[in-house]
Write a protein that holds these residues in place. Structure first.
Motif, PDB file in Angstrom:
ATOM      1  N   GLU A 205       3.765  45.486  68.461  1.00  0.00           N
ATOM      2  CA  GLU A 205       3.658  45.443  66.996  1.00  0.00           C
ATOM      3  C   GLU A 205       2.966  44.153  66.554  1.00  0.00           C
ATOM      4  O   GLU A 205       2.176  44.148  65.597  1.00  0.00           O
ATOM      5  CB  GLU A 205       5.051  45.517  66.358  1.00  0.00           C
ATOM      6  CG  GLU A 205       5.023  45.452  64.836  1.00  0.00           C
ATOM      7  CD  GLU A 205       6.399  45.255  64.208  1.00  0.00           C
ATOM      8  OE1 GLU A 205       6.461  45.220  62.976  1.00  0.00           O
ATOM      9  OE2 GLU A 205       7.401  45.134  64.938  1.00  0.00           O
ATOM     10  N   VAL A 206       3.249  43.079  67.255  1.00  0.00           N
ATOM     11  CA  VAL A 206       2.600  41.795  66.962  1.00  0.00           C
ATOM     12  C   VAL A 206       1.185  41.762  67.537  1.00  0.00           C
ATOM     13  O   VAL A 206       0.222  41.406  66.850  1.00  0.00           O
ATOM     14  CB  VAL A 206       3.438  40.629  67.537  1.00  0.00           C
ATOM     15  CG1 VAL A 206       2.660  39.326  67.518  1.00  0.00           C
ATOM     16  CG2 VAL A 206       4.730  40.487  66.746  1.00  0.00           C
ATOM     17  N   LEU A 207       1.058  42.149  68.789  1.00  0.00           N
ATOM     18  CA  LEU A 207      -0.244  42.071  69.463  1.00  0.00           C
ATOM     19  C   LEU A 207      -1.311  42.888  68.730  1.00  0.00           C
ATOM     20  O   LEU A 207      -2.473  42.475  68.642  1.00  0.00           O
ATOM     21  CB  LEU A 207      -0.117  42.554  70.915  1.00  0.00           C
ATOM     22  CG  LEU A 207       0.871  41.775  71.788  1.00  0.00           C
ATOM     23  CD1 LEU A 207       1.018  42.435  73.150  1.00  0.00           C
ATOM     24  CD2 LEU A 207       0.439  40.323  71.928  1.00  0.00           C
ATOM     25  N   ASP A 208      -0.902  44.029  68.183  1.00  0.00           N
ATOM     26  CA  ASP A 208      -1.857  44.896  67.477  1.00  0.00           C
ATOM     27  C   ASP A 208      -2.337  44.272  66.172  1.00  0.00           C
ATOM     28  O   ASP A 208      -3.312  44.746  65.580  1.00  0.00           O
ATOM     29  CB  ASP A 208      -1.219  46.264  67.175  1.00  0.00           C
ATOM     30  CG  ASP A 208      -0.972  47.077  68.444  1.00  0.00           C
ATOM     31  OD1 ASP A 208      -1.520  46.695  69.501  1.00  0.00           O
ATOM     32  OD2 ASP A 208      -0.216  48.063  68.381  1.00  0.00           O
ATOM     33  N   ASN A 209      -1.638  43.226  65.713  1.00  0.00           N
ATOM     34  CA  ASN A 209      -2.007  42.579  64.457  1.00  0.00           C
ATOM     35  C   ASN A 209      -2.621  41.195  64.658  1.00  0.00           C
ATOM     36  O   ASN A 209      -2.677  40.391  63.734  1.00  0.00           O
ATOM     37  CB  ASN A 209      -0.779  42.464  63.543  1.00  0.00           C
ATOM     38  CG  ASN A 209      -0.472  43.789  62.867  1.00  0.00           C
ATOM     39  OD1 ASN A 209      -1.213  44.232  62.008  1.00  0.00           O
ATOM     40  ND2 ASN A 209       0.611  44.419  63.295  1.00  0.00           N
ATOM     41  N   ILE A 210      -3.059  40.933  65.881  1.00  0.00           N
ATOM     42  CA  ILE A 210      -3.715  39.667  66.203  1.00  0.00           C
ATOM     43  C   ILE A 210      -5.138  39.955  66.661  1.00  0.00           C
ATOM     44  O   ILE A 210      -5.377  40.919  67.385  1.00  0.00           O
ATOM     45  CB  ILE A 210      -2.947  38.919  67.323  1.00  0.00           C
ATOM     46  CG1 ILE A 210      -1.539  38.526  66.847  1.00  0.00           C
ATOM     47  CG2 ILE A 210      -3.695  37.680  67.784  1.00  0.00           C
ATOM     48  CD1 ILE A 210      -0.673  37.957  67.945  1.00  0.00           C
ATOM     49  N   ASP A 211      -6.069  39.135  66.230  1.00  0.00           N
ATOM     50  CA  ASP A 211      -7.449  39.227  66.711  1.00  0.00           C
ATOM     51  C   ASP A 211      -7.434  39.201  68.241  1.00  0.00           C
ATOM     52  O   ASP A 211      -6.932  38.249  68.840  1.00  0.00           O
ATOM     53  CB  ASP A 211      -8.226  38.024  66.159  1.00  0.00           C
ATOM     54  CG  ASP A 211      -9.660  37.951  66.683  1.00  0.00           C
ATOM     55  OD1 ASP A 211     -10.018  38.713  67.603  1.00  0.00           O
ATOM     56  OD2 ASP A 211     -10.415  37.108  66.171  1.00  0.00           O
ATOM     57  N   PRO A 212      -7.943  40.250  68.909  1.00  0.00           N
ATOM     58  CA  PRO A 212      -7.886  40.307  70.380  1.00  0.00           C
ATOM     59  C   PRO A 212      -8.521  39.097  71.051  1.00  0.00           C
ATOM     60  O   PRO A 212      -8.122  38.721  72.158  1.00  0.00           O
ATOM     61  CB  PRO A 212      -8.667  41.586  70.727  1.00  0.00           C
ATOM     62  CG  PRO A 212      -8.719  42.381  69.470  1.00  0.00           C
ATOM     63  CD  PRO A 212      -8.600  41.436  68.322  1.00  0.00           C
ATOM     64  N   ASN A 213      -9.504  38.483  70.385  1.00  0.00           N
ATOM     65  CA  ASN A 213     -10.145  37.290  70.954  1.00  0.00           C
ATOM     66  C   ASN A 213      -9.210  36.089  70.979  1.00  0.00           C
ATOM     67  O   ASN A 213      -9.499  35.083  71.622  1.00  0.00           O
ATOM     68  CB  ASN A 213     -11.401  36.921  70.156  1.00  0.00           C
ATOM     69  CG  ASN A 213     -12.457  38.010  70.251  1.00  0.00           C
ATOM     70  OD1 ASN A 213     -12.714  38.525  71.330  1.00  0.00           O
ATOM     71  ND2 ASN A 213     -13.046  38.367  69.124  1.00  0.00           N
ATOM     72  N   LYS A 214      -8.084  36.209  70.252  1.00  0.00           N
ATOM     73  CA  LYS A 214      -7.117  35.109  70.186  1.00  0.00           C
ATOM     74  C   LYS A 214      -5.953  35.312  71.149  1.00  0.00           C
ATOM     75  O   LYS A 214      -4.998  34.535  71.148  1.00  0.00           O
ATOM     76  CB  LYS A 214      -6.579  34.956  68.757  1.00  0.00           C
ATOM     77  CG  LYS A 214      -7.652  34.568  67.740  1.00  0.00           C
ATOM     78  CD  LYS A 214      -8.158  33.160  68.010  1.00  0.00           C
ATOM     79  CE  LYS A 214      -9.148  32.699  66.956  1.00  0.00           C
ATOM     80  NZ  LYS A 214      -9.674  31.343  67.279  1.00  0.00           N
TER      81      LYS A 214
END
Length: 304
Positions: free
Chosen positions: A114-123
């Motif tokens: 749920e958190v990972l999906d809301n973070i810029d993947p490059n970050k």
């Protein structure tokens, strides 16, 4: 989207992952335990019960809600201990680092989707395989990053050694503009009073310029002295071996003024209040039996 931001241990908290004790599985066997403190309670037949640990984590969550902190919880995995969110990842500045942890804990990371999906993947950064690192050993402190490590030639024989020298070099390369200072920690697979599982088991900053510290957690006296000099002797709360075992240094700061602490930590809590802190006391003694406490259960995402 979540705009990650963590540069220290105490700035006002806006968003955090809090682990979960739901469906944490049966009492582990001694062979399955990751640390000597858990083994002690498994042998004694007093390993913590799931219902008690859920109550303790609910008390923690209620403090976060009181201070309007956005709380994320992992997806509950059946029969999986997901209490210690700090082990699986950590944030420095605006990057989330996917910790290389014990292999059978990898699914714990996937459970925070749920958190990972809301973070810029490059970050989201996954260190190379040879970099062993856990969030309990990583402490951003403004222009410094403090890292607990163990570099002895017998590193591989310690299940309690979680962060290696390759991790220190990796963080140093990632943050060339910061002072990355490493500390050799005392390790024991068998004696919990002689084992600093992570840096936050023997050290943690509080407020803007104070720290909780346990001298015996450090293998090299000069490295311990570095922290005494850095914060100043008058700003240090020195804990003894028994207090380290009880996890006195593993409290958690919601802001420079507010510290969440275990309700039985009377000597520490009185000192914190004497220093002007608001102390939010909660029960957490059952979770402490697994050699982790408040900081270990949290993974800050955003501090203002």
């Amino acid at each position: 989207m979540i705009d990650l931001n963590v540069v220290d241990e105490t700035s006002p908290l806006k968003a955090v992952i809090l682990g979960t004790a739901e469906s944490c599985g049966p009492v582990p066997t001694i062979e399955e335990a990751y640390d000597p403190k858990s083994i002690e309670f498994i042998k004694a037949g007093t390993y913590p019960k799931e219902a008690d640990m859920i109550k303790e984590m609910d008390a923690f969550a209620s403090v976060f809600h009181k201070y309007d902190v956005k709380v994320y919880r992992p997806e509950v995995l059946e029969d999986c201990n997901q209490i210690f969110a700090r082990d699986i990842a950590f944030v420095i500045e605006d990057n989330l680092f996917h910790a290389n942890i014990l292999p059978d804990r990898e699914r714990e990371f996937e459970a925070i989707h749920e958190v990972l999906d809301n973070i810029d993947p490059n970050k989201i950064i996954r260190p190379p395989a040879e970099v062993h690192i856990e969030g309990g050993d990583v402490m951003p402190w403004n222009d410094h990053i403090f890292i607990g490590t163990y570099t002895g030639s017998d590193y591989a024989s310690y299940i309690t050694a979680r962060t290696n020298i390759e991790a220190v070099e990796f963080i140093r390369d990632m943050f060339p503009h910061k002072t990355v200072k490493s500390f050799e920690l005392r390790k024991s697979n068998t004696n919990p009073r002689e084992n600093a599982l992570h840096l936050d088991c023997c050290f943690q900053p509080v407020g803007k310029d104070k720290a909780i510290l346990h001298k015996n957690g450090f293998l090299v006296e000069e490295e311990y002295q570095y922290l005494v000099d850095f914060f100043g002797p008058d700003n240090i709360f020195e804990i003894d071996k028994e207090e380290m075992y009880q996890m006195f240094s593993n409290v958690f700061s919601i802001s420079p003024e507010v510290v969440v602490s275990e309700r039985n930590f009377t000597r520490l809590n009185n000192w914190l209040r004497d220093q002007g802190f608001t102390v939010e006391e909660i029960p957490y003694a059952e979770i402490a039996k697994q050699e982790g406490l408040l900081r270990c259960s949290t993974m800050p995402l955003v501090r203002a």
